[in-house]
Every structure is written in C-alpha cells, then in structure tokens.
Design an enzyme around this catalytic site. Structure first.
Site: not given
Ligand code: NAD
Length: 486
Positions: A154, A178, A286
């Site tokens: 997000f 997605k 992140c």
């Molecule tokens: P999230 O893990 O909740 O969701 C990410 C994606 O995974 C979404 O598209 C969501 O629909 C899907 N998803 C969520 N739960 C799932 C499940 N149980 N099974 C399968 N798919 C699932 O992450 P978020 O809250 O959207 O984003 C924030 C996180 O992303 C933070 O931890 C941040 O550090 C990380 N992030 C990392 C980087 C990087 O470069 N390492 C960059 C941006 C964000």
C-alpha cells in the site's frame, strides 16, 4: 473502458476492462478526509485463471516483437506518465495519504524505471565467445520465460508496480499486476495509460484483490515467476509457496532501519535528514529510519534536535499547502501503530513526544498519528525489534561504532541503514562490516535508483535477484546457451 471515473473498479484482462466474478468489494476511502473514493473487487481464483489465459495467449506473439519495438511502447507510456504526472501524484495522495511532494517524488522514481526499461535492446543482450574448443563457438541469449505476476504493497501505489512490469514486458514476458487492495486507484490509472500507449491486449493485465487472488497466482501452473513487495510474514509465505510451485520468486519484505549518528556528524544537517527519514510518508516507508543509534557525545544534542524537529511537523491533509506529515493509511493501521506506542511505554522506554490522540480540526475522520519520540529504547524491547511502520522514532545511545554495528547485526531485518559522520574511516568501517543491503552515508533514505538493485537481506528479503537494476533483467529472462560447430 473508463475505470477510475467510475467508483467501482474492474480488472483489466486481455486489453478489456472486465467485471470480475468477485462478489466481495472493499470500500476505499481517503485516509485524510474519510471521503469514499470507490470500491475495489476481491477477485477470485477464476478471475486469476482468466488473466493467466489472456497473458499466456499474448505471450505467443509478444515475445516475437523486436525489443526495440517493445521499448517504443514504453517510450509512449513514459510520455503519458509525464503528461499525467500531477494527476497520478494527486491520486497517490488521495488514496494513500502521503503529502503531495512525497507522492510526486515517488511517481518520479517510478518513471525512472520506465526510462531504464526503455534501454532493453542493450540491457537484454547476451554474450558470445568464439573457439570455446577448436572450431566451436558458444553464446548465451536472453529469452523471456512466459507470464510473470507482481504483488505490491500500500505504501507506494504508483512506484512499486513500476519496479517490475516495465522490465517484465520489455524483456518479452507478459504480466499480471495484483496491486494492494488498499490503494488500487493509482495502479489502475497507470494501466489505463499503458492501454492508451497501445500496449497490446494481454501483455499487461490487472487483477484486483487480496490474499485469495495472491494465493491463486502463487499456485498457478501458468505463471513463471512472482515479484512481491510487502510485509515480511507475507513475503516469506509468497517465497515458500511460489518456490514450491516451481516459480522464480523475488520477495521484498519489511524493515527495521537503524540510523547511526557519530559524535563528529554535522548536527544540523543530520537532524534534518533523520527527521525526514523517520517521519516522511508518516513513517510508512521500507527505507524509513526507525531506531536512532547515537554514539557517545552525539546522543544528547541529537536527541534534543530530533525532538524539536519532530514537534515542529505540521500534521494534516497531504493535499494542503504547509502540511509536512499526512495520516497513516487506515484506521486499522493507525491502531497497530498506536499499539506499538503502548508497548514502548509498557516496556519502559521514555516517551518524549506522544502522537496518540492527535487530531486535525478540519479532518475529524482522518487517520492521524502525531510524530512520536521515544528515548532509552533497548534492542530487546518490542519497539526496538519490530517494524512499526508509522511516525515513531526510537532513540538509543551506544558507546561507539563497534557497539552500534553490533546492535544492528542483532536485528532480524536488514533492509537499510545509515551513518552520519564526517569521518571517512568510520563510514568505510560501517559499510564494510554492517550486514545490511542498502546503506546511506550522510543520507537518511538510502533509496537505490532504477539502475541499481533494490532490496535487503535476512528477514527483509526472500530470494536472490533484487528489484530493478541489472537483477531485474536476470530475473525476467532465461540465459539460453548455444554451442555451435559447423
Ligand atoms: P502486506 O504484506 O500486508 O501486503 C502486501 C501485498 O500482499 C498486498 O497486495 C496484499 O493484498 C497481499 N497480501 C496481504 N496478506 C496476504 C496473505 N496473507 N497472503 C497472500 N497475500 C497477502 O504489506 P502492506 O501492509 O501493503 O505494505 C507494507 C509493508 O511492505 C511493510 O512491511 C514495508 O516494509 C513493506 N515494503 C517493503 C519494501 C521493500 O523494498 N522491502 C518496499 C515497500 C514496502
């Protein structure tokens, strides 16, 4: 074909905007104002099947399109992104909450990936060696693998999808995006622009949804590889599941980034930089600084400088002039961040600035968390270990660089870290010894640009080839070796 002009979003499959078979829809609201922006469908495995079939069909002809022609679609897309730059940036602010200048910066970083992928005729070249044995030549050529999928978070709705799909399709693959179900509008708008750029039907597809759609992608036999960015538990799940189904995977996870301030640092500049690192995007990055590790005499003046700068941030709607920090993305996320503030207090950290209970008069429905500063944070406290992903600074003091490096090495995450110092020797020691992948030297947000690899190690990354840079070309192609004797 309009999607963002209507409030209920559709999937984009085979070049058409289609109503998915989903029966569940989520309401999307502006996190600053509470205004309803529309609804996003939670697509089902059969919607995923439909997208995979379209992408597989398109692959047959797309892979034969010369790379130089594939690049031209991206040049056209890039021109449209420039034309719609303000509109896309505003959409990011409306659905995510970050302030407009931050949204603009993120869209610019995204565009740089499109620009980089436009160089595909050169980037995708193979290599040759004559006479590997007498009269025998050997070469490798890079070929696309089929259908790839990207699952994105997000916090950067416009930028993170552009870390993947431009490279995937430039190399001759087809793609299914997605995006996060919390911020579906900016990725949708960009797919509309890609459609306008003439990218042929089925080459790029969009499936909205949550975990059911993701799990269907991970298990689908028609998908060659998955690019994921999100939290560490989900990244690990994606890595395991996709690998078990024989796919390539790059899964970027969460972070707990430490910022070391040495006694010889330029205090004013480092306070400004660190404040921006911790509180920019309301801490939902992140690469956000989380734990300030102040060495020796740096501790007191730095802590006081940070506290002062944090107290001066202006909370509000990111669309409004003068606002320096927006809301967090949702009420649920706000509650999670506040629970970490409670945990910090319970663990005995000293709360110097409390962002709980902060409101913004004009926007009573906004999910605001005020800047928060803790002192005396120990690595074994919850707030010293876990990713908070909100505007919360933890300050701790150490004797020297050795102790700082030791503390960082104990973290389960290893995404980014920074050092502020005027000593070249300290900077070199730091980058040599610290086991973290993205390092800032007098830079608070160490964000690699499109032509460098992006990603961490340890609990912050699952896979081996990182996002963008040359890793991207490796990830999206097979190196086919041909040995010839005539
Ligand atoms: P999230 O893990 O909740 O969701 C990410 C994606 O995974 C979404 O598209 C969501 O629909 C899907 N998803 C969520 N739960 C799932 C499940 N149980 N099974 C399968 N798919 C699932 O992450 P978020 O809250 O959207 O984003 C924030 C996180 O992303 C933070 O931890 C941040 O550090 C990380 N992030 C990392 C980087 C990087 O470069 N390492 C960059 C941006 C964000």
């Amino acid at each position: 074909m309009a999607t963002t002009t209507t409030t209920t979003l559709r999937n984009y499959v085979g070049g058409e905007w289609v109503r998915p078979s989903a029966t569940e829809y989520l309401d999307i609201t502006n996190p600053a104002t509470g205004e309803q922006l529309g609804q996003v469908p939670l697509s089902t495995p059969s919607d995923v099947d439909q997208a995979v079939a379209a992408a597989q069909h398109a692959f047959l002809t797309w892979r034969e399109v010369p790379p130089v022609v594939r690049a031209r679609y991206l040049f056209a897309f890039k021109a449209l992104l420039e034309e719609h730059f303000d509109e896309v940036s505003e959409t990011v602010t409306r659905e995510n909450g970050k302030i407009l200048s931050e949204s603009r910066g993120s869209v610019r970083r995204g565009i740089e990936n499109v620009e980089h992928a436009c160089g595909i005729p050169t980037l995708m070249m193979g290599r040759t060696l004559e006479d590997v044995a007498a009269g025998i030549d050997c070469e490798y050529i890079r070929q696309p693998l089929g259908v790839f999928a990207g699952v994105t978070p997000f916090n950067f709705p416009a930028m993170v999808p552009l870390w993947f799909w431009p490279y995937a399709i430039a190399t001759g693959n087809t793609f299914i995006l997605k995006p996060s179900e919390q911020v579906p509008f900016s990725p949708t708008r960009m797919i509309e622009l890609a459609h306008q750029a003439g990218i042929p039907p089925g080459v790029l597809n969009l499936v909205h949804g949550g975990k059911d759609a993701v799990n269907a992608l991970l298990a689908h036999p028609g998908i060659a590889g998955i690019s994921f960015v999100g939290s560490s538990p989900v990244a690990q799940h994606v890595y395991r599941e996709a690998a078990q189904h024989g796919k390539r995977v790059q899964a970027l996870g969460g972070a707990k980034n430490h910022i070391v301030v040495m006694p010889d640092a330029d205090l004013g500049r480092s306070v400004d930089n660190v404040t921006e690192s911790i509180f920019g995007c309301a801490g939902q990055r992140c690469l956000a600084g989380s734990v300030v590790v102040a060495a020796g005499k740096a501790y007191e003046p730095f802590r006081d400088g940070l506290l002062n700068a944090a107290s001066n941030l202006t909370l509000g709607n990111g669309m409004d002039e003068g606002v320096t920090m927006g809301p967090v993305v949702s009420q649920r996320h706000k509650e999670k961040v506040l629970s970490y503030v409670d945990a910090g207090e319970a663990d005995g950290a000293k709360l110097l600035l409390d962002g709980r209970g902060r409101t913004v008069d004009r926007y009573p429905e906004g999910h605001f968390v005020g800047p928060t500063v803790f002192d005396g944070v120990e690595p074994d406290m919850t707030i010293g270990q876990e990713e908070i992903f909100g505007p919360v600074a933890s300050v701790t003091n150490v004797r020297d660089l050795d102790e700082a490096v030791e503390m960082i090495q104990r973290s389960g995450f290893a995404n980014a870290t920074s050092i502020f110092t005027t000593s070249g020797r300290a900077a070199r020691e730091f980058r040599y010894r610290v086991g973290v992948s993205m390092i800032g030297v007098n830079i608070g947000v160490a964000a690699p640009m499109a032509f460098f690899p992006f990603g961490g190690t340890k609990g912050s990354f699952f896979g081996d080839l990182k996002a963008h840079g040359s890793d991207s070309i490796e990830f999206f192609t097979d190196k086919k070796v041909v040995i010839s004797r005539w």
